[in-house]
Design an enzyme around this catalytic site. Structure first.
Site, PDB file in Angstrom:
ATOM      1  N   GLY A 233       2.961   4.829   7.589  1.00  0.00           N
ATOM      2  CA  GLY A 233       2.890   3.496   7.032  1.00  0.00           C
ATOM      3  C   GLY A 233       2.735   2.375   8.039  1.00  0.00           C
ATOM      4  N   GLU A 270       5.318  10.234  10.908  1.00  0.00           N
ATOM      5  CA  GLU A 270       4.104  10.965  10.526  1.00  0.00           C
ATOM      6  C   GLU A 270       3.020   9.998  10.074  1.00  0.00           C
ATOM      7  OE1 GLU A 270       5.313  13.492   7.203  1.00  0.00           O
ATOM      8  OE2 GLU A 270       5.761  11.697   6.039  1.00  0.00           O
ATOM      9  N   GLY A 272      -0.697   8.274   9.653  1.00  0.00           N
ATOM     10  CA  GLY A 272      -2.089   8.704   9.582  1.00  0.00           C
ATOM     11  C   GLY A 272      -2.968   7.574  10.086  1.00  0.00           C
ATOM     12  N   ARG A 273      -3.027   6.512   9.282  1.00  0.00           N
ATOM     13  CA  ARG A 273      -3.916   5.386   9.560  1.00  0.00           C
ATOM     14  C   ARG A 273      -3.817   4.876  10.994  1.00  0.00           C
ATOM     15  NH1 ARG A 273      -5.807   2.085   5.786  1.00  0.00           N
ATOM     16  NH2 ARG A 273      -4.194   2.804   4.374  1.00  0.00           N
ATOM     17  N   CYS A 348     -26.393   2.478  -7.233  1.00  0.00           N
ATOM     18  CA  CYS A 348     -26.733   1.643  -8.380  1.00  0.00           C
ATOM     19  C   CYS A 348     -25.477   1.175  -9.094  1.00  0.00           C
ATOM     20  CB  CYS A 348     -27.618   2.420  -9.341  1.00  0.00           C
ATOM     21  SG  CYS A 348     -29.042   3.106  -8.513  1.00  0.00           S
ATOM     22  N   TYR A 377      -9.037   6.906   6.165  1.00  0.00           N
ATOM     23  CA  TYR A 377      -9.227   6.650   4.734  1.00  0.00           C
ATOM     24  C   TYR A 377     -10.582   6.018   4.432  1.00  0.00           C
ATOM     25  CZ  TYR A 377      -4.181   7.400   4.861  1.00  0.00           C
ATOM     26  OH  TYR A 377      -2.937   7.924   5.074  1.00  0.00           O
TER      27      TYR A 377
END
Ligand SMILES: *Cc1c(COP(=O)(O)O)cnc(C)c1O
Length: 415
Positions: A233, A270, A272-273, A348, A377
């Site tokens: 986070g 832990e 990610g981002r 489209c 992400y």
């Protein structure tokens, strides 16, 4: 703009016949960043990478020497990590774990399962006993607390499908402590309450709150656990908001009173981002420039089917323009100067937009727009086959060199 990436885009453009459309991952940058992160972390803390942010195998491989292990949330992710290493510690989380997933976790040497419900815990006790496999677990807790920072994505501190509601803890503990249970060991607690928090001080407060909570539970339920997983986070800013200050976080945490009371507990993170976001680049060539009712649109060979983050968050994704001089046609090249342009994709649907009213000095058909901060992400959350356009190519920066040697500095690899 990262010069290695810029020269790579130029060399790809040179070779390619079709309009350019590629992801570039700066593996060197990821390594340096992870090494830097680990360096400032206090003792007793450990870094895991949550691979859902970007499960690219090259990235997992590159991070292997720098992280303690990986967090996975499915069997697919678990096997990906195991392809890279059959020993590295794995944390296995996620709501709705199926029996086959729990069985596979027992077989594939998972270090900790994050238990998210009472039923899951009962199933795990049953399966572990049947297979005669011991397994360590952390209870994922959803705590009701105003101590959690507010961010645009929250998984805890409010009703959600994640983790155990705090009042269920007593029953969960009685399940692991019962005589029936022979193979499941409660080793600690897991929290992952939010995503993309940009404020280091608040993050320290939140982790302190987790530590205090665990200490309380130990007292109430006469437990002695050795692991607290404080989740991910850590935020990444895609606009002018200041970036998350990792150094401030690790220093603040290390000096905090709650941290001093950890005893011999280990603290896991832990993210990610935060590990990968800034080291991915999505490059797409401008196919057309149009004007409608006074507004300019640049249409890319690419779009939100490759990079859905800006549509998902409804933000304007940061980018740079790499100009290319060549124009092969005998007719005029569409161009805009010193104006605002909305950058859209080839799909489209009006939702296929990456940046609204971007300030542009100059943009021409045939130039390449490179979206920065596209490492987390972006590709992985996108609907790749919607409308059936070809996928982007994937390239990797694998060594830092000076500018002149750009052709040797990178290697090409398709996913
Ligand atoms: C998604 C997720 C993470 C990583 O979150 P980031 O916001 O990318 O740091 C970590 N832990 C769990 C349980 C997750 O679901």
């Amino acid at each position: 703009m990262n010069p290695n990436v810029e020269s790579l885009v130029k060399s790809i453009h040179h070779q390619a016949a079709d309009p350019l459309c590629a992801y570039i991952y700066d593996l060197v940058g990821i390594q340096q960043h992870a090494a830097q992160m680990v360096k400032t972390m206090p003792e007793q803390t450990h870094l895991f990478y949550a691979i859902k942010a970007n499960p690219n195998k090259r990235i997992i491989k590159e991070l292997l020497p720098f992280v303690k292990g990986f967090e996975v949330a499915s069997i697919g992710e678990l096997l990906k990590v195991r392809e890279v290493s059959d020993q590295v510690p794995i944390l296995f989380g996620g709501p709705g774990k199926k029996e086959y997933e729990l069985e596979m976790a027992l077989e594939k040497n998972v270090s900790f399962i994050h238990v998210e419900s009472l039923l899951e815990l009962k199933k795990l006790c049953f399966l572990a006993k049947k297979k005669e496999k011991t397994i360590s677990v952390l209870f994922r807790m959803n705590i009701r607390s105003s101590a959690l920072p507010k961010t645009n994505i929250s998984m805890g501190g409010r009703p959600s499908q994640f983790g155990l509601d705090e009042p269920l803890l007593r029953e969960a503990i009685s399940i692991v402590k019962s005589e029936e249970n022979t193979h499941v060991h409660l080793r600690g607690f897991h929290f992952h309450s939010l995503s993309n928090n940009l404020q280091a001080d608040l993050h320290v407060e939140m982790v302190n709150h987790y530590i205090e909570k665990v200490k309380q539970w130990e007292k109430i339920y006469q437990l002695n656990v050795d692991i607290i997983n404080a989740g991910g986070g850590f935020g990444v800013s895609y606009d002018d908001t200041p970036q998350f200050d990792w150094h401030r976080f690790t220093t603040g945490l290390g000096n905090s009173e709650a941290f001093g009371k950890l005893g011999d507990k280990q603290l896991f993170f832990e993210p990610g981002r935060f590990i990968v976001a800034n080291y991915g680049y999505y490059a797409a060539e401008v196919v057309d420039i149009k004007q409608a009712a006074g507004q300019f649109f640049a249409v890319l060979r690419g779009g939100t089917h490759h990079n859905r983050l800006p549509a998902s968050w409804r933000h304007n994704h940061p980018f740079a323009v790499i100009p290319f001089g060549k124009w092969p046609y005998p007719f005029e090249r569409p161009e805009v100067r010193n104006t605002t342009v909305t950058i859209v994709g080839e799909l489209c649907t009006p939702k296929d937009q990456l940046h609204e009213n971007a300030e542009i000095e100059q943009l021409r058909a045939g130039d390449v727009v490179v979206f920065k901060q596209s490492g987390a992400y972006c590709w992985t959350i996108s609907h790749h086959d919607f409308l059936g356009h070809p996928h982007p190519d994937f390239y990797y920066v694998t060594e830092r060199t000076n500018h002149e040697q750009n052709h040797h500095s990178t290697e090409k690899q398709y996913s």
